[in-house]
Design a protein around this motif. Structure first.
Motif, mmCIF file in Angstrom:
data_model
loop_
_atom_site.group_PDB
_atom_site.id
_atom_site.type_symbol
_atom_site.label_atom_id
_atom_site.label_comp_id
_atom_site.label_asym_id
_atom_site.label_seq_id
_atom_site.Cartn_x
_atom_site.Cartn_y
_atom_site.Cartn_z
ATOM 1 N N CYS A 42 7.046 -12.866 -15.130
ATOM 2 C CA CYS A 42 7.105 -11.915 -14.022
ATOM 3 C C CYS A 42 8.517 -11.354 -13.883
ATOM 4 O O CYS A 42 8.699 -10.192 -13.512
ATOM 5 N N ASP A 43 9.506 -12.176 -14.182
ATOM 6 C CA ASP A 43 10.891 -11.725 -14.074
ATOM 7 C C ASP A 43 11.164 -10.553 -15.004
ATOM 8 O O ASP A 43 11.916 -9.642 -14.657
ATOM 9 N N ASP A 44 10.546 -10.573 -16.183
ATOM 10 C CA ASP A 44 10.764 -9.484 -17.140
ATOM 11 C C ASP A 44 10.374 -8.140 -16.538
ATOM 12 O O ASP A 44 11.156 -7.185 -16.556
ATOM 13 N N ILE A 45 9.176 -8.049 -16.018
ATOM 14 C CA ILE A 45 8.678 -6.757 -15.522
ATOM 15 C C ILE A 45 9.272 -6.413 -14.168
ATOM 16 O O ILE A 45 9.580 -5.253 -13.880
ATOM 17 N N CYS A 46 9.456 -7.402 -13.298
ATOM 18 C CA CYS A 46 9.967 -7.108 -11.954
ATOM 19 C C CYS A 46 11.455 -6.764 -11.967
ATOM 20 O O CYS A 46 11.908 -5.951 -11.148
ATOM 21 N N ASN A 47 12.210 -7.344 -12.879
ATOM 22 C CA ASN A 47 13.605 -6.937 -13.034
ATOM 23 C C ASN A 47 13.692 -5.500 -13.534
ATOM 24 O O ASN A 47 14.588 -4.746 -13.142
ATOM 25 N N TYR A 48 12.753 -5.119 -14.396
ATOM 26 C CA TYR A 48 12.705 -3.728 -14.868
ATOM 27 C C TYR A 48 12.418 -2.780 -13.698
ATOM 28 O O TYR A 48 13.061 -1.733 -13.564
ATOM 29 N N VAL A 49 11.469 -3.159 -12.843
ATOM 30 C CA VAL A 49 11.141 -2.347 -11.664
ATOM 31 C C VAL A 49 12.371 -2.177 -10.780
ATOM 32 O O VAL A 49 12.672 -1.075 -10.299
ATOM 33 N N LEU B 167 6.219 2.468 -12.246
ATOM 34 C CA LEU B 167 7.307 1.711 -12.863
ATOM 35 C C LEU B 167 6.786 0.531 -13.674
ATOM 36 O O LEU B 167 7.328 0.209 -14.739
ATOM 37 N N VAL B 168 5.741 -0.121 -13.194
ATOM 38 C CA VAL B 168 5.168 -1.240 -13.945
ATOM 39 C C VAL B 168 4.593 -0.748 -15.274
ATOM 40 O O VAL B 168 4.835 -1.338 -16.335
ATOM 41 N N LEU B 169 3.823 0.353 -15.237
ATOM 42 C CA LEU B 169 3.263 0.887 -16.475
ATOM 43 C C LEU B 169 4.356 1.383 -17.412
ATOM 44 O O LEU B 169 4.261 1.225 -18.636
ATOM 45 N N ASP B 170 5.395 1.970 -16.838
ATOM 46 C CA ASP B 170 6.528 2.413 -17.645
ATOM 47 C C ASP B 170 7.208 1.220 -18.307
ATOM 48 O O ASP B 170 7.597 1.273 -19.473
ATOM 49 N N GLY B 171 7.327 0.128 -17.556
ATOM 50 C CA GLY B 171 7.931 -1.080 -18.102
ATOM 51 C C GLY B 171 7.094 -1.703 -19.198
ATOM 52 O O GLY B 171 7.621 -2.180 -20.209
ATOM 53 N N VAL C 107 0.835 -1.200 0.000
ATOM 54 C CA VAL C 107 0.000 0.000 0.000
ATOM 55 C C VAL C 107 0.871 1.252 0.000
ATOM 56 O O VAL C 107 0.621 2.212 -0.742
ATOM 57 N N ASP C 108 1.911 1.260 0.819
ATOM 58 C CA ASP C 108 2.752 2.449 0.961
ATOM 59 C C ASP C 108 3.535 2.776 -0.309
ATOM 60 O O ASP C 108 3.834 3.936 -0.579
ATOM 61 N N THR C 109 3.891 1.766 -1.089
ATOM 62 C CA THR C 109 4.704 1.995 -2.283
ATOM 63 C C THR C 109 3.887 1.931 -3.569
ATOM 64 O O THR C 109 4.440 1.885 -4.670
ATOM 65 N N PHE C 110 2.564 1.964 -3.431
ATOM 66 C CA PHE C 110 1.653 1.807 -4.570
ATOM 67 C C PHE C 110 1.987 2.748 -5.721
ATOM 68 O O PHE C 110 2.111 2.327 -6.875
ATOM 69 N N ASP C 111 2.109 4.038 -5.447
ATOM 70 C CA ASP C 111 2.329 5.022 -6.509
ATOM 71 C C ASP C 111 3.580 4.707 -7.318
ATOM 72 O O ASP C 111 3.568 4.726 -8.552
ATOM 73 N N ASN D 225 -0.114 -12.253 -16.978
ATOM 74 C CA ASN D 225 -1.183 -11.621 -17.756
ATOM 75 C C ASN D 225 -2.163 -10.880 -16.857
ATOM 76 O O ASN D 225 -2.562 -9.745 -17.150
ATOM 77 N N GLU D 226 -2.548 -11.500 -15.756
ATOM 78 C CA GLU D 226 -3.480 -10.855 -14.825
ATOM 79 C C GLU D 226 -2.800 -9.682 -14.127
ATOM 80 O O GLU D 226 -3.438 -8.651 -13.869
ATOM 81 N N PHE D 227 -1.537 -9.822 -13.836
ATOM 82 C CA PHE D 227 -0.788 -8.737 -13.195
ATOM 83 C C PHE D 227 -0.798 -7.486 -14.072
ATOM 84 O O PHE D 227 -1.051 -6.375 -13.595
ATOM 85 N N ILE D 228 -0.529 -7.665 -15.356
ATOM 86 C CA ILE D 228 -0.539 -6.523 -16.278
ATOM 87 C C ILE D 228 -1.947 -5.952 -16.406
ATOM 88 O O ILE D 228 -2.136 -4.727 -16.447
ATOM 89 N N LYS D 229 -2.944 -6.824 -16.459
ATOM 90 C CA LYS D 229 -4.338 -6.370 -16.557
ATOM 91 C C LYS D 229 -4.724 -5.518 -15.352
ATOM 92 O O LYS D 229 -5.345 -4.458 -15.484
#
Length: 257
Positions: A74-81, A60-64, A51-55, A104-108
């Motif tokens: 998941c490794d692709d996007i989380c390594n980018y973060v 970063l996820v949308l930027d990725g 909750v605290d780091t939501f913003d 897929n659900e994570f991105i959705k």
């Protein structure tokens, strides 16, 4: 795989997260004395950190998603973060949440335009959900009932839950005589059934750091100040699932001339 790595990282670096969202922000005038919002709960620091780091995480996820041409795991996007933030906690939350729901659900979920942080973290299965929860105020007092400006007023209250609570909020609103609304929110991690006592202080000294050129600065003029306290499942006022107002109580105090 991600969950095991993330658990270790959070234990070691739990204090390193950037706390950017306003859900736990406190007005300079309002302070929380007691600790029972975190005690005796059914959750853990995954929920609070999420909750605290939501913003920052959502940004970063949308930027990725925009920058990476292909996201298969998941490794692709989380390594980018991790690369962009340098934060092991953001990696941990990303990895645990993505591992729980799948890439897929994570991105959705991340692409939803009207996310609030509690709903987001519940959707990733990081924050517990309890749609059968409840909470009812059992006592409420403001002491003293009146005093001069620069005094400290105390909100002293207790609430009881029969079925426990979901992840939610405690909201304090103060309506001032010059129509400047002062509001503070606190995260309530999922609580077990029981009775919970809270104590909130309201400092009626003008904030010396407030710049009237950029913000409305409360001066605490003489008069009646109305106080509303709400306890909610999910974010108060949210239209998302797993959100509701449990209970609300009102009171007031007066600042003398």
């Amino acid at each position: 795989m991600y969950k095991g790595i993330a658990l270790v990282i959070l234990v070691i670096f739990g204090g390193a997260a950037a706390h950017t969202h306003k859900i736990n922000a406190q007005s300079s005038h309002i302070r929380h004395f007691s600790l029972s919002l975190k005690e005796e709960n059914n959750a853990n620091d995954f929920c609070r950190d999420c909750v605290d780091t939501f913003d920052t995480l959502i940004y970063l996820v949308l930027d990725g998603i925009f920058e990476l041409s292909i996201i298969n795991t998941c490794d692709d996007i989380c390594n980018y973060v991790t690369e962009k933030s340098g934060s092991p906690v953001l990696y941990a939350i990303c990895a645990v949440g993505c591992d729980a729901v799948g890439i897929n659900e994570f991105i959705k979920i991340a692409k939803e335009v009207d996310l609030d942080p509690i709903y987001f973290c519940e959707s990733l299965k990081v924050c517990p959900i309890n749609d059968n929860g409840d909470a009812k105020f059992k006592s409420f007092a403001i002491l003293p009932s009146h005093a001069q400006a620069y005094s400290t007023f105390i909100l002293d209250f207790a609430y009881e839950s029969v079925n426990g609570t979901g992840t939610g909020q405690l909201v304090i609103n103060i309506q001032t005589v010059d129509d400047i609304e002062i509001s503070t929110t606190f995260l309530i991690e999922s609580l077990k059934p029981g009775r919970y006592a809270e104590r909130i202080s309201i400092d009626t000294s003008p904030d010396p750091t407030c710049d009237p050129g950029t913000a409305q600065c409360e001066q605490w003029y003489p008069g009646l100040y109305n106080v509303t306290v709400m306890i909610c499942n999910g974010e108060c006022g949210s239209h998302h699932p797993n959100s509701q107002l449990y209970d609300m109580v009102n009171g007031s105090f007066r600042i003398d001339k």
